[in-house]
Scaffold this active site. Structure first.
Site, PDB file in Angstrom:
ATOM      1  N   ASP A  13      34.110  -4.570  19.260  1.00 29.56           N
ATOM      2  CA  ASP A  13      33.613  -5.904  18.895  1.00 29.56           C
ATOM      3  C   ASP A  13      34.266  -7.004  19.725  1.00 29.56           C
ATOM      4  O   ASP A  13      34.423  -8.131  19.252  1.00 29.56           O
ATOM      5  CB  ASP A  13      33.827  -6.188  17.396  1.00 29.56           C
ATOM      6  CG  ASP A  13      33.280  -5.093  16.503  1.00 29.56           C
ATOM      7  OD1 ASP A  13      32.117  -4.706  16.708  1.00 29.56           O
ATOM      8  OD2 ASP A  13      34.014  -4.612  15.621  1.00 29.56           O
ATOM      9  N   HIS A  41      25.567  -4.391  19.757  1.00 31.08           N
ATOM     10  CA  HIS A  41      25.913  -5.700  20.276  1.00 31.08           C
ATOM     11  C   HIS A  41      24.654  -6.549  20.367  1.00 31.08           C
ATOM     12  O   HIS A  41      23.539  -6.042  20.453  1.00 31.08           O
ATOM     13  CB  HIS A  41      26.621  -5.612  21.631  1.00 31.08           C
ATOM     14  CG  HIS A  41      25.901  -4.788  22.643  1.00 31.08           C
ATOM     15  ND1 HIS A  41      26.306  -3.523  22.992  1.00 31.08           N
ATOM     16  CD2 HIS A  41      24.806  -5.037  23.388  1.00 31.08           C
ATOM     17  CE1 HIS A  41      25.494  -3.039  23.911  1.00 31.08           C
ATOM     18  NE2 HIS A  41      24.578  -3.930  24.161  1.00 31.08           N
TER      19      HIS A  41
END
Length: 426
Positions: A13, A41
């Site tokens: 992340d 993502h």
């Protein structure tokens, strides 16, 4: 850039999607080399958001070749949904290539993932329950089913029948759970096979030829260094190798074909799921980072744990992946904080250590040693050069460079592609 690997330096992340998307514009080929649809993502292009889980970010550029390598585990249902969603948004997938050696995720993998997590109770690993770990387990056990098997109905039938019988017995005897109907699964996956067949090829040959012909190749990792099966915070890790070394196995190229490695560093640290997290914040600063940084998982929607930047982790990542430079993301999230901290070491057993420990029990006892910096109030999202940044932001970046021993190449100051400061061209 000839061949450039992008790796996450933390627990995933880090904002790899935006950096990959930015660099993909200059690449000819974008390759995904490990993981599955347990990672995700969001990429923005011309004001439109695209959520990707399996397909490389380069798919947004019709002239780029996008490769799903042999190290990726593919859930066909998820992949087909992703393909169809992109097509609905007007994105061509004609240049998508899928390795014939990639392993396939089946419903029994997902069920096994769920049942194992339940059976562990409070000791569960906090997996995404997408069947990724069990699929890699079958791969290691040499009973996995690959894309090339899926395209041969008789071979596929034999292997699937064996696996369904094996898994149904496991579910019944170990978990007291219902199994699966072979015929239903077989027919469904034959349908999937027809849909993905046009994209399937020997990507090792394709990639080798592309590199040898001088094409610019970008390798896009999922997750991050501390989720690596061998080098991460085991057992709170993923089932693959999201470090630079994972490229050689997961894409099928030799290590001498990798030119540079870019580490993606979030300006603070986040983690999803369980496991030690030395710089985790439980105060208003942690809440500030979570809300301002929109720290909720793309795949699971789970709130991420937030903390200060940890240079011990970053130095470790630089070392194990041979990172040559880094991209700093979400610097704008720090705007508005009066004070900002960087962890430079851990206090452990009465002494200061600066190397990341292997033992989770040791890591859990580590107390962060911080350097404190003054924050900034200025809006930095419009900054175009390093000199446009407030002095305190510049000081923060330069200190990161000093602590980890490599230079920043890219600084992200907002979610849009144009909110990017480039310090080194590729």
């Amino acid at each position: 850039m000839s061949t450039l690997v992008i790796v996450g330096t933390q627990w995933g992340d880090e904002g790899k999607g935006k950096i990959t998307d930015y660099l993909a514009e200059k690449a000819d080929v974008v390759v995904r080399y490990q993981g599955g649809n347990n990672a995700g993502h969001t990429v923005e292009k011309e004001g439109v958001q695209y959520k990707l889980h399996l397909i490389p970010s380069g798919i947004l550029y019709s002239e780029k070749i996008c490769i799903i390598g042999n190290g990726v585990v593919v859930d066909p249902a998820s992949l087909i949904e992703e393909i169809e969603n992109l097509q609905k948004q007007g994105i061509s997938v004609d240049n998508l290539k899928i390795s014939d050696r990639a392993h396939i995720v089946f419903p029994y993998h997902i069920k096994q993932d769920e049942l194992e997590e339940i059976s562990k109770g409070k000791n569960d690993l906090g997996t995404t329950k997408r069947g990724i770990g069990p699929c890699y387990m079958d791969k290691s056990e040499r009973i996995g089913i690959r894309v090339c098997d899926l395209l041969k109905p008789k071979v596929f039938e034999e292997k699937l029948r064996r696996n369904v019988e094996k898994k149904n017995k496991l579910f019944k005897e170990l978990y007291g759970a219902e199994g699966f109907d072979f015929e239903e699964m077989y027919q469904k996956y034959l349908e999937y096979a027809e849909k993905i067949k046009p994209f399937v090829t020997d990507t090792t040959v394709l990639l080798y030829d592309l590199i040898k012909s001088g094409k610019k190749v970008l390798f896009e990792g999922a997750q991050g260094t501390l989720l690596d099966l061998d080098l991460g915070t085991y057992p709170y890790v993923t089932a693959s190798h999201p470090i630079a070394g994972g490229v050689t196995v997961g894409a099928g190229i030799g290590p001498t074909m990798i030119d540079e490695v870019m580490g993606v560093v979030k300006a603070y640290t986040t983690r999803v799921g369980k496991g030690p997290f030395p710089t985790e914040l439980f105060d208003e600063n942690g809440e500030f980072l979570r809300e301002k940084g929109h720290e909720y998982g793309t795949t699971t929607g789970r709130a991420r744990r937030c903390g200060w930047l940890d240079a011990v982790i970053l130095k470790y990542s630089v070392r194990v992946s041979g990172i040559t430079h880094f991209a700093l993301t979400k610097l704008d999230t720090l705007t508005g904080l009066k004070k900002i901290k960087i962890c430079t070491g851990y206090k452990f057993n009465g002494r200061i250590i600066t190397d990341f420990p292997a033992s989770l029990e040791d890591l859990a006892q580590c107390e962060p040693v911080y350097e404190e910096f003054d924050g900034w109030e200025e809006d930095i999202q419009g900054a175009k050069t390093f000199d446009d940044l407030p002095y305190n932001a510049q000081k923060y970046i330069r200190r990161i460079e000093e602590l980890i021993g490599i230079k920043a190449a890219i600084i992200s100051v907002g979610p849009e592609r144009n909110q990017t400061i480039v310090l080194r061209d590729f």
